[in-house]
Structure formats: C-alpha cells, structure tokens
Design a protein around this motif. Structure first.
Motif, mmCIF file in Angstrom:
data_model
loop_
_atom_site.group_PDB
_atom_site.id
_atom_site.type_symbol
_atom_site.label_atom_id
_atom_site.label_comp_id
_atom_site.label_asym_id
_atom_site.label_seq_id
_atom_site.Cartn_x
_atom_site.Cartn_y
_atom_site.Cartn_z
ATOM 1 N N SER A 1 25.623 -33.369 4.356
ATOM 2 C CA SER A 1 24.338 -32.974 3.797
ATOM 3 C C SER A 1 23.715 -31.854 4.628
ATOM 4 N N ARG A 2 22.597 -31.321 4.123
ATOM 5 C CA ARG A 2 21.901 -30.266 4.860
ATOM 6 C C ARG A 2 21.345 -30.795 6.174
ATOM 7 N N HIS A 3 20.867 -32.011 6.156
ATOM 8 C CA HIS A 3 20.349 -32.614 7.388
ATOM 9 C C HIS A 3 21.447 -32.735 8.441
ATOM 10 N N ARG A 4 22.620 -33.138 8.012
ATOM 11 C CA ARG A 4 23.730 -33.266 8.963
ATOM 12 C C ARG A 4 24.172 -31.906 9.473
ATOM 13 N N VAL A 5 24.142 -30.897 8.641
ATOM 14 C CA VAL A 5 24.514 -29.548 9.078
ATOM 15 C C VAL A 5 23.532 -29.038 10.127
ATOM 16 N N VAL A 6 22.243 -29.324 9.928
ATOM 17 C CA VAL A 6 21.239 -28.910 10.908
ATOM 18 C C VAL A 6 21.478 -29.613 12.241
ATOM 19 N N LEU A 7 21.752 -30.913 12.194
ATOM 20 C CA LEU A 7 22.027 -31.648 13.430
ATOM 21 C C LEU A 7 23.287 -31.133 14.120
ATOM 22 N N PHE A 8 24.283 -30.821 13.346
ATOM 23 C CA PHE A 8 25.523 -30.297 13.935
ATOM 24 C C PHE A 8 25.262 -28.957 14.614
ATOM 25 N N SER A 9 24.503 -28.102 13.983
ATOM 26 C CA SER A 9 24.207 -26.792 14.571
ATOM 27 C C SER A 9 23.383 -26.931 15.842
ATOM 28 N N ALA A 10 22.402 -27.834 15.837
ATOM 29 C CA ALA A 10 21.577 -28.026 17.037
ATOM 30 C C ALA A 10 22.404 -28.605 18.183
ATOM 31 N N THR A 11 23.285 -29.554 17.875
ATOM 32 C CA THR A 11 24.126 -30.141 18.925
ATOM 33 C C THR A 11 25.101 -29.122 19.471
ATOM 34 N N LEU A 12 25.639 -28.276 18.607
ATOM 35 C CA LEU A 12 26.547 -27.233 19.074
ATOM 36 C C LEU A 12 25.819 -26.241 19.987
ATOM 37 N N ALA A 13 24.585 -25.910 19.651
ATOM 38 C CA ALA A 13 23.805 -25.019 20.511
ATOM 39 C C ALA A 13 23.526 -25.680 21.858
ATOM 40 N N PHE A 14 23.232 -26.978 21.839
ATOM 41 C CA PHE A 14 23.019 -27.716 23.091
ATOM 42 C C PHE A 14 24.292 -27.724 23.935
ATOM 43 N N TYR A 15 25.433 -27.901 23.300
ATOM 44 C CA TYR A 15 26.727 -27.904 23.997
ATOM 45 C C TYR A 15 26.962 -26.555 24.686
ATOM 46 N N LEU A 16 26.770 -25.495 23.950
ATOM 47 C CA LEU A 16 27.002 -24.160 24.514
ATOM 48 C C LEU A 16 26.001 -23.839 25.621
ATOM 49 N N ALA A 17 24.767 -24.338 25.476
ATOM 50 C CA ALA A 17 23.754 -24.077 26.504
ATOM 51 C C ALA A 17 24.124 -24.755 27.814
ATOM 52 N N ILE A 18 24.668 -25.969 27.753
ATOM 53 C CA ILE A 18 25.067 -26.675 28.975
ATOM 54 C C ILE A 18 26.238 -25.953 29.636
ATOM 55 N N VAL A 19 27.191 -25.530 28.849
ATOM 56 C CA VAL A 19 28.326 -24.805 29.422
ATOM 57 C C VAL A 19 27.854 -23.519 30.099
ATOM 58 N N TRP A 20 26.960 -22.797 29.447
ATOM 59 C CA TRP A 20 26.454 -21.559 30.022
ATOM 60 C C TRP A 20 25.667 -21.833 31.309
ATOM 61 N N ALA A 21 24.891 -22.920 31.306
ATOM 62 C CA ALA A 21 24.101 -23.237 32.496
ATOM 63 C C ALA A 21 24.993 -23.582 33.680
ATOM 64 N N VAL A 22 26.114 -24.228 33.438
ATOM 65 C CA VAL A 22 27.028 -24.578 34.536
ATOM 66 C C VAL A 22 27.821 -23.360 34.979
ATOM 67 N N VAL A 23 28.265 -22.563 34.027
ATOM 68 C CA VAL A 23 29.058 -21.381 34.380
ATOM 69 C C VAL A 23 28.241 -20.408 35.222
ATOM 70 N N THR A 24 26.978 -20.246 34.907
ATOM 71 C CA THR A 24 26.114 -19.310 35.639
ATOM 72 C C THR A 24 25.492 -19.917 36.883
ATOM 73 N N THR A 25 25.843 -21.169 37.215
ATOM 74 C CA THR A 25 25.324 -21.859 38.409
ATOM 75 C C THR A 25 23.797 -21.834 38.399
ATOM 76 N N SER A 26 23.235 -22.343 37.341
ATOM 77 C CA SER A 26 21.785 -22.346 37.155
ATOM 78 C C SER A 26 21.167 -23.589 37.800
ATOM 79 N N TRP A 27 19.936 -23.881 37.419
ATOM 80 C CA TRP A 27 19.212 -25.033 37.946
ATOM 81 C C TRP A 27 19.923 -26.347 37.657
ATOM 82 N N LEU A 28 20.734 -26.380 36.561
ATOM 83 C CA LEU A 28 21.440 -27.610 36.218
ATOM 84 C C LEU A 28 22.474 -27.962 37.281
ATOM 85 N N VAL A 29 23.122 -26.944 37.848
ATOM 86 C CA VAL A 29 24.092 -27.208 38.910
ATOM 87 C C VAL A 29 23.376 -27.707 40.164
#
Length: 341
Positions: A33-61
């Motif tokens: 459904s459209r609701h599930r597509v929105v959730l999938f897109s938001a989770t994918l963005a969250f996934y990529l944001a965590i990877v980027w934060a670790v790769v760049t040695t940000s505050w998360l590291v």
C-alpha cells in the motif's frame, strides 16, 4: 463409542489437532500500500543516514565509544546471567527452528505452504542483504577496536549491521506479518519490535556490538519486512508449482499398473476327482430309480383317483409279503440288467 460429554483430556487435545477442511478465506496477504511504501522509504533513508554517519566518523561514532567505555556489563552485573539467555532470541538457528515449527503447523492445518515459503523468503533476503553489508563495510567490534575514536571500518570485521538485531526483527516480525486479523498484527508487530530492540541493546550491554550496529540492524530487518509484499506473487507461484508437482506425483502413483498374477505352467498336473466304482454307483442309481418310481406312482394314483377299497376287495398277499400284482417285465432286486433274457 464416546460422546462429547465423556471426552478425556487426550481426546480433547486430538480434537483440537484436527485440520481445517480448506484454507481459511479470512486470511489475506498484505499488499504494498501507499502507507507501506512511505514507511519503506523512510526506513531506507534512516538506514543510509546511519551508514553515512559512521563512514564520516560523526557524533554517532563518538557516542559508540562513550557507551563502550561506560561498560554496561560492569555497571549492572546482576542482570548479566539473564541477558546471556535473552540474547538467544536473536540467534538465527534457535529462533528459525522455533518459528518454522509453528509456521509448519499452520501450513499443515490451513492446507497452504505460504507461511513456510514466506519465512524462507525473508530469511533468504536477510542473509543476502545483511551478509553483503557486513562483508562490504568490514567494521570491527568493540572488543577488537584498534584506534580510539575511529569508526573501525574496512578492517575485515563483520558486525555492522547487527545480525542479532536484524534476525530478531525478521524472525519474530514474520509472525505479525502472517497474522490473520489486523488487531493481532498490530500487537505482534509492537511485540516483535520491542523484542528485537531489546536483543540489540543486550548485545551493546555485553560489549559485542556498537550502538550504531544495533540501529542499523533494526533498520535492515524492518526494510525486509516492509518489502515482503513485493515478493508475494513469487511466493504464490512457487506454492502453485509445488502443489502441481504433488498432484502429478499422486497421479503417477495412481496410474501404476497392477502386478500381474503369474499363470500356472502348462505342464503342471491337473487334479481330477476319482471316478466312482460300480459298487458306489449302484446305491445312487437305486435311489434315483426308486425316487422316479415313487413320483410316477404318486402321479398315477392321483390321476386315476380310484375310490378307497375295502378289505375284502384288496388283492391277496403274495408269498413275498406284498399285495402288488406281479410284473413279469420288472427285474428282481439284487440282479443287473444284463441278466435279462
């Protein structure tokens, strides 16, 4: 025969084990459904944001290192024994066996292979996506860190994302995905999310994962659960193909020719009844002749319908003790027909 009122406990158990006559109609497949597509897109963005934060040695590291130096297992040692067992809920082997047993029971009861095929598809996606990410980023865990403050990426490790967390999301989340009612699906979704996050935090407590590993593993498992409706047509085709193979196998078994009965050999002897001798045939012949004569005399007597004779009108008794008139053509008893003149 037992009645419903006299059923024992064992009988009630076997009554509950009876299969449903056909696949329940109220069990529907989740759709993208459209609701599930929105959730999938938001989770994918969250996934990529965590990877980027670790790769760049940000505050998360930096947060990862602070939690590691805090050493939660030393701060709360009284729960260490319990969490050693609780973390098993994220191990792939034990959890997969438990969930597969339950889904296998549902498949047999509902006459469908969809629960087991859905579990197999989700575990296959989990191994491919999470395994590729682990090997591709190669991050070392807290116990093997080399440089304080570094992200420990590309050093041959395999802990980013957390496999325990992702496996807990998928394994327990599949029960919510296959729930038969919306209410059960909501409750099981919340329960599986809390269980998976608890397993991830337990790995942080034990010092086997960074906090960012847990967050990425939770997002990786959620992505698989949200993407499963895209694979429903493939699961349905595989189920149809398997049922077709089963029907073809049953049809081939049913068309088997019967085993021919071996015929007796041509030269085998045939048993015949022994022929009766003249001494054996004589009593039978006499009985037959006597019976025919008795029937003929009865018929002649009825046809003539003579009146009853008085004693004075009856013929005299012959020397042989009989009142029948002599018949010259009759053969005396005890002789054969060959003795006639």
């Amino acid at each position: 025969m037992r009645t419903e009122g006299t059923l024992t406990r064992l009988d009630r158990v076997f009554t509950r084990l009876d299969r449903e006559p056909q696949r329940p109609a109220h069990i529907d497949m989740p759709r993208m459904s459209r609701h599930r597509v929105v959730l999938f897109s938001a989770t994918l963005a969250f996934y990529l944001a965590i990877v980027w934060a670790v790769v760049t040695t940000s505050w998360l590291v930096r947060l990862d290192w602070q939690v590691m130096f805090f050493r939660p297992y030393q701060q709360w040692p009284q729960i260490h024994a319990f969490l050693d067992y609780y973390v098993v809920l994220g191990q792939r082997g034990p959890t997969a066996v438990m969930v597969a047993a339950w889904l296998g029971w549902r498949s047999w009861r509902q006459h469908t292979l969809r629960p087991l095929l859905t579990l197999a598809a989700s575990l296959l996606l989990l191994n491919i996506t999470v395994g590729a990410a682990k090997l591709g980023m190669g991050r070392l865990g807290p116990h093997y860190a080399t440089v304080i403050g570094s992200n420990e990426m590309g050093l041959g490790g395999d802990i980013f994302p957390s496999g325990h967390t992702a496996n807990a999301v998928v394994t327990w989340g599949i029960l919510a995905y296959l729930a038969s009612t919306p209410r059960a699906r909501r409750w099981l979704s919340a329960l599986s999310a809390v269980t998976a996050l608890g397993v991830g935090l337990t790995t942080v407590y034990l010092g086997t994962h960074w906090l960012s590993d847990v967050l990425l593993g939770w997002a990786a498992g959620l992505l698989i659960m949200l993407a499963l409706p895209w694979f429903e047509p493939l699961i349905a085709r595989v189920e149809t193909a398997l049922f077709d193979l089963r029907d073809l196998w049953r049809a081939r078994r049913g068309r088997r020719a019967p085993v021919p009965v071996p015929a007796a050999p041509v030269g085998s002897p045939v048993l015949l009844n022994p022929r009766a001798t003249a001494a054996d045939e004589a009593p039978a012949a006499r009985e037959t002749v006597g019976a025919s004569r008795s029937s003929s005399r009865t018929a002649a007597h009825l046809a003539a319908a003579r009146p009853h004779l008085t004693r004075s009108e009856r013929p005299a008794v012959t020397p042989t003790g009989s009142r029948r008139p002599p018949h010259p053509e009759r053969v005396p008893r005890g002789t054969t027909s060959a003795a006639r003149p």
